[in-house]
Scaffold this active site. Sequence first.
Site, PDB file in Angstrom:
ATOM      1  N   HIS A   4      32.579  44.620  40.878  1.00  0.00           N
ATOM      2  CA  HIS A   4      33.849  45.116  41.426  1.00  0.00           C
ATOM      3  C   HIS A   4      33.744  46.534  41.966  1.00  0.00           C
ATOM      4  O   HIS A   4      34.737  47.243  42.065  1.00  0.00           O
ATOM      5  CB  HIS A   4      34.952  45.059  40.358  1.00  0.00           C
TER       6      HIS A   4
ATOM      7  N   HIS B  43      33.553  48.825  33.301  1.00  0.00           N
ATOM      8  CA  HIS B  43      34.668  47.914  33.574  1.00  0.00           C
ATOM      9  C   HIS B  43      34.512  46.604  32.812  1.00  0.00           C
ATOM     10  O   HIS B  43      35.283  46.328  31.895  1.00  0.00           O
ATOM     11  CB  HIS B  43      34.777  47.639  35.080  1.00  0.00           C
TER      12      HIS B  43
HETATM   13  S1  FES Z   1      32.010  45.002  36.061  1.00  0.00           S
HETATM   14 FE1  FES Z   1      31.578  46.776  37.219  1.00  0.00          FE
HETATM   15  S2  FES Z   1      33.352  47.100  38.395  1.00  0.00           S
HETATM   16 FE2  FES Z   1      33.782  45.314  37.281  1.00  0.00          FE
END
Ligand code: FES
Length: 192
Positions: free
Chosen positions: A135, A113
């Site tokens: 997140h 992500h």
């Molecule tokens: S950096 Fe891992 S879920 Fe956002």
Amino acid sequence: MVMEQAVDRRAFVKLVGLSAGGIALSGGAVVAGLVGRRRVGAQEANKVVLAYSDYPDVAIANLADLKDGEPVFFDYPQAGQRNMLVKLGQGRTAEEGVGPGSDVVAYSAFCAHMGAPLDTVYNHEHAVLGPCPLHFSTFDLAKSGILVMGKATQPLPQVVLAVDAAGAITATGMYGLIYGWPANLITLDGGN
Ligand code: FES
């Protein structure tokens, strides 16, 4: 060295972090380019044509040294690109897994992500990496790093492994684009 050729699925490991946006349809064939695109000839219609660079082969561990559920960390393909090697055990068989039980896998330790470190969130009971500390993205290590939950929209990049007769485990390539790099083999300062 940058090359182009028609490839099968296995040869995708040599793909240099091309994002989905780097692949375009042209004349019914899929064409992608690291340093440019070319049209494919009629004899190549319906084949996947990719520009790629060779990943290095790097010895990272031996099967005899692995214990179920105890991760080993290593950089690949470049210094600073951290990955986690783990034997899933528990009778699991992993996609692209190596070893006698096909349960030894390795993945980028940077969340797909936004690149948060995943070094401390391996869950051996469920064979997942996560939840990510930022997140909560969680990736299934038995299923090519597919997202189980969270904000990521891509699977976790998987290191392609090979094992020789002596049990030596070698990293030979990578599926997917490591977070933070425009291409896995291109350094952030623009070198190659
Ligand atoms: S950096 Fe891992 S879920 Fe956002």
